[in-house]
Design a protein around this motif. Sequence first.
Motif, PDB file in Angstrom:
ATOM      1  N   VAL A 107       0.860  -1.190   0.000  1.00 44.37           N
ATOM      2  CA  VAL A 107       0.000   0.000   0.000  1.00 44.37           C
ATOM      3  C   VAL A 107       0.893   1.236   0.000  1.00 44.37           C
ATOM      4  O   VAL A 107       1.756   1.390   0.878  1.00 44.37           O
ATOM      5  N   TRP A 108       0.676   2.094  -0.980  1.00 43.14           N
ATOM      6  CA  TRP A 108       1.386   3.375  -1.040  1.00 43.14           C
ATOM      7  C   TRP A 108       0.484   4.476  -0.496  1.00 43.14           C
ATOM      8  O   TRP A 108      -0.740   4.434  -0.656  1.00 43.14           O
ATOM      9  N   PHE A 109       1.082   5.489   0.133  1.00 41.62           N
ATOM     10  CA  PHE A 109       0.319   6.634   0.619  1.00 41.62           C
ATOM     11  C   PHE A 109       1.268   7.811   0.761  1.00 41.62           C
ATOM     12  O   PHE A 109       2.500   7.675   0.666  1.00 41.62           O
ATOM     13  N   THR A 110       0.692   8.986   0.975  1.00 44.27           N
ATOM     14  CA  THR A 110       1.460  10.230   1.031  1.00 44.27           C
ATOM     15  C   THR A 110       1.140  10.961   2.320  1.00 44.27           C
ATOM     16  O   THR A 110       0.034  10.836   2.850  1.00 44.27           O
ATOM     17  N   ASN A 111       2.124  11.686   2.834  1.00 44.76           N
ATOM     18  CA  ASN A 111       1.855  12.543   3.987  1.00 44.76           C
ATOM     19  C   ASN A 111       2.523  13.893   3.782  1.00 44.76           C
ATOM     20  O   ASN A 111       3.465  14.034   2.998  1.00 44.76           O
ATOM     21  N   ARG A 112       2.001  14.883   4.471  1.00 42.30           N
ATOM     22  CA  ARG A 112       2.652  16.192   4.549  1.00 42.30           C
ATOM     23  C   ARG A 112       2.998  16.429   6.018  1.00 42.30           C
ATOM     24  O   ARG A 112       4.025  16.007   6.482  1.00 42.30           O
ATOM     25  N   GLY A 113       2.129  17.072   6.774  1.00 45.58           N
ATOM     26  CA  GLY A 113       2.330  17.179   8.208  1.00 45.58           C
ATOM     27  C   GLY A 113       2.809  18.540   8.658  1.00 45.58           C
ATOM     28  O   GLY A 113       3.517  19.247   7.955  1.00 45.58           O
ATOM     29  N   HIS A 114       2.373  18.895   9.861  1.00 48.25           N
ATOM     30  CA  HIS A 114       2.794  20.126  10.519  1.00 48.25           C
ATOM     31  C   HIS A 114       2.629  19.948  12.014  1.00 48.25           C
ATOM     32  O   HIS A 114       1.889  19.076  12.479  1.00 48.25           O
ATOM     33  N   GLY A 115       3.310  20.766  12.786  1.00 43.45           N
ATOM     34  CA  GLY A 115       3.202  20.696  14.239  1.00 43.45           C
ATOM     35  C   GLY A 115       4.085  21.745  14.883  1.00 43.45           C
ATOM     36  O   GLY A 115       5.005  22.274  14.263  1.00 43.45           O
ATOM     37  N   THR A 116       3.786  22.035  16.144  1.00 44.91           N
ATOM     38  CA  THR A 116       4.524  23.046  16.898  1.00 44.91           C
ATOM     39  C   THR A 116       5.246  22.387  18.060  1.00 44.91           C
ATOM     40  O   THR A 116       4.653  21.593  18.796  1.00 44.91           O
ATOM     41  N   ASN A 117       6.509  22.712  18.228  1.00 46.19           N
ATOM     42  CA  ASN A 117       7.296  22.138  19.314  1.00 46.19           C
ATOM     43  C   ASN A 117       6.942  22.831  20.626  1.00 46.19           C
ATOM     44  O   ASN A 117       7.394  23.926  20.916  1.00 46.19           O
ATOM     45  N   LEU A 118       6.137  22.154  21.445  1.00 43.54           N
ATOM     46  CA  LEU A 118       5.671  22.712  22.718  1.00 43.54           C
ATOM     47  C   LEU A 118       6.181  21.938  23.924  1.00 43.54           C
ATOM     48  O   LEU A 118       5.876  22.300  25.060  1.00 43.54           O
ATOM     49  N   GLY A 119       6.950  20.879  23.689  1.00 43.90           N
ATOM     50  CA  GLY A 119       7.472  20.083  24.797  1.00 43.90           C
ATOM     51  C   GLY A 119       8.925  19.732  24.586  1.00 43.90           C
ATOM     52  O   GLY A 119       9.434  19.755  23.463  1.00 43.90           O
TER      53      GLY A 119
END
Length: 278
Positions: free
Chosen positions: A201-213
């Motif tokens: 199974v192939w799939f794609t991701n992007r993603g974002h997040g904030t370093n809070l810890g």
Amino acid sequence: VVQATAICSSKLWTRPRTGRRRRGMTRRTTSRCVSLLASACAAWVAIVVAPQVAAYCVGRSLLPKPLAGVVVGQRRRGVAAARQALQPLTAQQLEKIQAWEVQEEVLSEEAAEQQIKAAAFPIPPDELILRAKYYLALNQDGVADASMFADDFEYCGPIIGPLDKEEFMKQLNSFEYRKAFPDSAVQWHHFRVDPFDASRVWFTNRGHGTNLGSVPPLITEPTKNEFISPPQSCSLRFNEEGQVREYTAGYVMDRRQGNTGGLGGLLGVLYGIGKPLP
């Protein structure tokens, strides 16, 4: 504006001569300058400012509905006109596409489905995609169900790996990702079965997040910086018992996007928050 400036600079600010006639000319010159400047400002507002304000108000829902409808309607008419200007491909162009598809063995959606079916992998495509999503739901940030891994499991990224089952689980569990990025979202999408390997199974991701810890030693103090990942290609390969045999991730598809310096996976995340590895 040019005319008004020229008149003002040449006549308005020169020292007036004495006499009623000269004072009358100065008043007329002043009036003309003011009139020209007012006209120029009105034109500038109408041509430059008004469309931008209207667009902003439409986006923010600040315009009354009738006026907003007019602006949106004008936009749609412009898009429709552009679409009408784009002519459909000719028969000769379509023939060129068909010849190219035959030469390069391009698979249509129907042909891809037939090829997957002919491979006779015991897990059908829809169920295989669900199993891939279930694996990610449980083991995305840390191993929650080790039984989902095959004995011959292997992880391989563009820089890290190959890692066997034990080493991969050790590495994944050593970093508390959710503690460091509690608002992170990976944005998985475009799940599909490989027509040339019906177990994958192939799939794609992007993603974002904030370093809070903080997660020492990689992140000793929260940076409060946000990472934005580029699109990355990933895959999961299964055995006939539904266990994961192979996991690939972090292969960047367009390094110009995001703020990770063209890196994928955790290396890109750390780069994006200002904590790149040496």
